[in-house]
Every structure is written in structure tokens, then in C-alpha cells.
Motif scaffolding. Sequence first.
Motif, PDB file in Angstrom:
ATOM      1  N   MET A   1      14.625  16.834  -7.307  1.00 25.18           N
ATOM      2  CA  MET A   1      14.208  16.629  -5.940  1.00 25.18           C
ATOM      3  C   MET A   1      13.749  15.190  -5.762  1.00 25.18           C
ATOM      4  N   LYS A   2      14.215  14.570  -4.706  1.00 24.90           N
ATOM      5  CA  LYS A   2      13.815  13.203  -4.392  1.00 24.90           C
ATOM      6  C   LYS A   2      12.775  13.234  -3.273  1.00 24.90           C
ATOM      7  N   LEU A   3      11.772  12.380  -3.396  1.00 21.02           N
ATOM      8  CA  LEU A   3      10.736  12.231  -2.384  1.00 21.02           C
ATOM      9  C   LEU A   3      10.745  10.786  -1.906  1.00 21.02           C
ATOM     10  N   THR A   4      10.303  10.567  -0.666  1.00 20.62           N
ATOM     11  CA  THR A   4      10.294   9.217  -0.104  1.00 20.62           C
ATOM     12  C   THR A   4       8.960   8.936   0.581  1.00 20.62           C
ATOM     13  N   VAL A   5       8.451   7.742   0.362  1.00 22.15           N
ATOM     14  CA  VAL A   5       7.281   7.238   1.071  1.00 22.15           C
ATOM     15  C   VAL A   5       7.664   5.876   1.646  1.00 22.15           C
ATOM     16  N   SER A   6       6.988   5.463   2.726  1.00 21.31           N
ATOM     17  CA  SER A   6       7.321   4.166   3.309  1.00 21.31           C
ATOM     18  C   SER A   6       6.140   3.605   4.089  1.00 21.31           C
ATOM     19  N   THR A   7       6.222   2.317   4.335  1.00 23.52           N
ATOM     20  CA  THR A   7       5.247   1.617   5.145  1.00 23.52           C
ATOM     21  C   THR A   7       5.942   0.397   5.749  1.00 23.52           C
ATOM     22  N   THR A   8       5.355  -0.169   6.785  1.00 24.34           N
ATOM     23  CA  THR A   8       5.862  -1.411   7.364  1.00 24.34           C
ATOM     24  C   THR A   8       4.756  -2.450   7.284  1.00 24.34           C
ATOM     25  N   VAL A   9       5.113  -3.628   6.773  1.00 26.94           N
ATOM     26  CA  VAL A   9       4.163  -4.706   6.562  1.00 26.94           C
ATOM     27  C   VAL A   9       4.544  -5.887   7.445  1.00 26.94           C
ATOM     28  N   ALA A  10       3.600  -6.362   8.237  1.00 31.31           N
ATOM     29  CA  ALA A  10       3.852  -7.502   9.131  1.00 31.31           C
ATOM     30  C   ALA A  10       3.646  -8.797   8.346  1.00 31.31           C
ATOM     31  N   ALA A  11       4.652  -9.159   7.558  1.00 30.91           N
ATOM     32  CA  ALA A  11       4.615 -10.381   6.747  1.00 30.91           C
ATOM     33  C   ALA A  11       6.056 -10.750   6.424  1.00 30.91           C
ATOM     34  N   PRO A  12       6.299 -11.998   6.045  1.00 30.61           N
ATOM     35  CA  PRO A  12       7.651 -12.396   5.654  1.00 30.61           C
ATOM     36  C   PRO A  12       8.125 -11.614   4.420  1.00 30.61           C
ATOM     37  N   VAL A  13       9.405 -11.330   4.366  1.00 29.38           N
ATOM     38  CA  VAL A  13       9.950 -10.522   3.281  1.00 29.38           C
ATOM     39  C   VAL A  13       9.691 -11.158   1.915  1.00 29.38           C
ATOM     40  N   GLU A  14       9.698 -12.471   1.823  1.00 24.43           N
ATOM     41  CA  GLU A  14       9.441 -13.133   0.546  1.00 24.43           C
ATOM     42  C   GLU A  14       8.027 -12.845   0.057  1.00 24.43           C
ATOM     43  N   GLN A  15       7.072 -12.842   0.969  1.00 27.46           N
ATOM     44  CA  GLN A  15       5.681 -12.546   0.623  1.00 27.46           C
ATOM     45  C   GLN A  15       5.529 -11.084   0.199  1.00 27.46           C
TER      46      GLN A  15
ATOM     47  N   ILE B   1      -0.809   4.781  -2.583  1.00 28.23           N
ATOM     48  CA  ILE B   1      -0.593   3.500  -3.269  1.00 28.23           C
ATOM     49  C   ILE B   1       0.140   2.530  -2.353  1.00 28.23           C
ATOM     50  N   LEU B   2       1.166   3.007  -1.656  1.00 28.45           N
ATOM     51  CA  LEU B   2       1.921   2.140  -0.755  1.00 28.45           C
ATOM     52  C   LEU B   2       1.054   1.689   0.425  1.00 28.45           C
ATOM     53  N   ASP B   3       0.166   2.553   0.897  1.00 25.68           N
ATOM     54  CA  ASP B   3      -0.762   2.157   1.961  1.00 25.68           C
ATOM     55  C   ASP B   3      -1.702   1.058   1.469  1.00 25.68           C
ATOM     56  N   ASN B   4      -2.176   1.162   0.222  1.00 30.81           N
ATOM     57  CA  ASN B   4      -2.999   0.092  -0.363  1.00 30.81           C
ATOM     58  C   ASN B   4      -2.208  -1.205  -0.447  1.00 30.81           C
ATOM     59  N   PHE B   5      -0.933  -1.096  -0.815  1.00 31.44           N
ATOM     60  CA  PHE B   5      -0.065  -2.271  -0.873  1.00 31.44           C
ATOM     61  C   PHE B   5       0.000  -2.952   0.497  1.00 31.44           C
ATOM     62  N   ALA B   6       0.238  -2.171   1.550  1.00 31.42           N
ATOM     63  CA  ALA B   6       0.343  -2.731   2.904  1.00 31.42           C
ATOM     64  C   ALA B   6      -0.969  -3.405   3.319  1.00 31.42           C
ATOM     65  N   ARG B   7      -2.108  -2.794   3.001  1.00 26.93           N
ATOM     66  CA  ARG B   7      -3.400  -3.408   3.322  1.00 26.93           C
ATOM     67  C   ARG B   7      -3.570  -4.726   2.578  1.00 26.93           C
ATOM     68  N   TYR B   8      -3.218  -4.731   1.302  1.00 23.12           N
ATOM     69  CA  TYR B   8      -3.338  -5.946   0.496  1.00 23.12           C
ATOM     70  C   TYR B   8      -2.502  -7.078   1.075  1.00 23.12           C
ATOM     71  N   VAL B   9      -1.236  -6.807   1.377  1.00 18.00           N
ATOM     72  CA  VAL B   9      -0.366  -7.856   1.923  1.00 18.00           C
ATOM     73  C   VAL B   9      -0.902  -8.327   3.273  1.00 18.00           C
ATOM     74  N   GLY B  10      -1.386  -7.404   4.090  1.00 20.92           N
ATOM     75  CA  GLY B  10      -1.949  -7.765   5.387  1.00 20.92           C
ATOM     76  C   GLY B  10      -3.132  -8.699   5.260  1.00 20.92           C
ATOM     77  N   GLN B  11      -3.949  -8.503   4.227  1.00 17.03           N
ATOM     78  CA  GLN B  11      -5.103  -9.369   3.994  1.00 17.03           C
ATOM     79  C   GLN B  11      -4.689 -10.741   3.503  1.00 17.03           C
ATOM     80  N   GLN B  12      -3.503 -10.850   2.883  1.00 15.09           N
ATOM     81  CA  GLN B  12      -3.007 -12.117   2.354  1.00 15.09           C
ATOM     82  C   GLN B  12      -2.320 -12.967   3.415  1.00 15.09           C
TER      83      GLN B  12
END
Length: 135
Positions: free
Chosen positions: A1-15, A123-134
Motif C-alpha cells: 500500500m502506498k501513502l502520500t503526504v504533501s505540503t506547499t511552501v512559499a519559497a523558491p524551488v532551489e531553497q 514531519i513534512l509540516d515541520n519542514f514547511a514551517r522551517y523553510v518558511g522561517q528561512q
Amino acid sequence: MKLTVSTTVAAPVEQVWQAYTTPEAIVCWNAASDDWHTPHASVDLRVGGAFCSRMEAKDGSMGFDFAGTYTEVLPCQRLVYAFGDRMAEVTFAETAEGVRVAVEFDAETTYSPEEQQAGWQAILDNFARYVGQQS
């Protein structure tokens, strides 16, 4: 079984890519809850390269290595990796709202699909928060 999680981050793709793939950034965001952390991580970002994130409870009661091998690396677009007998695919798609990061992974049998999805999403939500703070 495959599972999927996602988020959208308002930052340049390179960052977004750099935050997802560099050990210095991974240790800042890779935890599903405030009582866990990643004290160290290593990344050899190439096909056949290994990665490892040491995930531990902050009280020292338990921990494990989340480790595997990259099977596909397309910078700023896609990562595929094997971990144990499972696979995961991470995609980075530029949208009008920012970069959509989606992780599709093989479920395991110890925890319910709902628990696994919730943990990976946290974990992905933490990732999005981290990038947003950067940004």
C-alpha cells in the motif's frame, strides 16, 4: 500500500530542495513531534548514495536510524529512495502558491496507515514551517 503526504511552501524551488536535502537543514526540521529530534544526518545526494537521519526521543528513551539509498536524483524535481524493503518518492512541483512537496511511500505493517500518514505529514509540516522561517 502506498501513502502520500504533501505540503506547499512559499519559497523558491532551489531553497526548498536545499532544505530537504542538506544535513544542516534536515536536523532542524526532521521530527514528527516536539519531544523528538534529529541530532545528526548525513546525505550523499547521488544515485547509489546513502542517507541517514538519526531520530531520537529528546528524553533519550528511544531512537532509530532512518536510512536508505537514493535510486533517482533529479535536482529540484524528484528524489526516489529505498529504505529497507520499501520505497519513497519525493516530488517538487512549482505552482502559483509555491513549491508543492509530495512524498509517496510504501506503508509498513507495524503501524496503521492512518498513524503512518499522520507521522509523515507532521514531519513534512515541520519542514514547511522551517523553510518558511528561512525565507
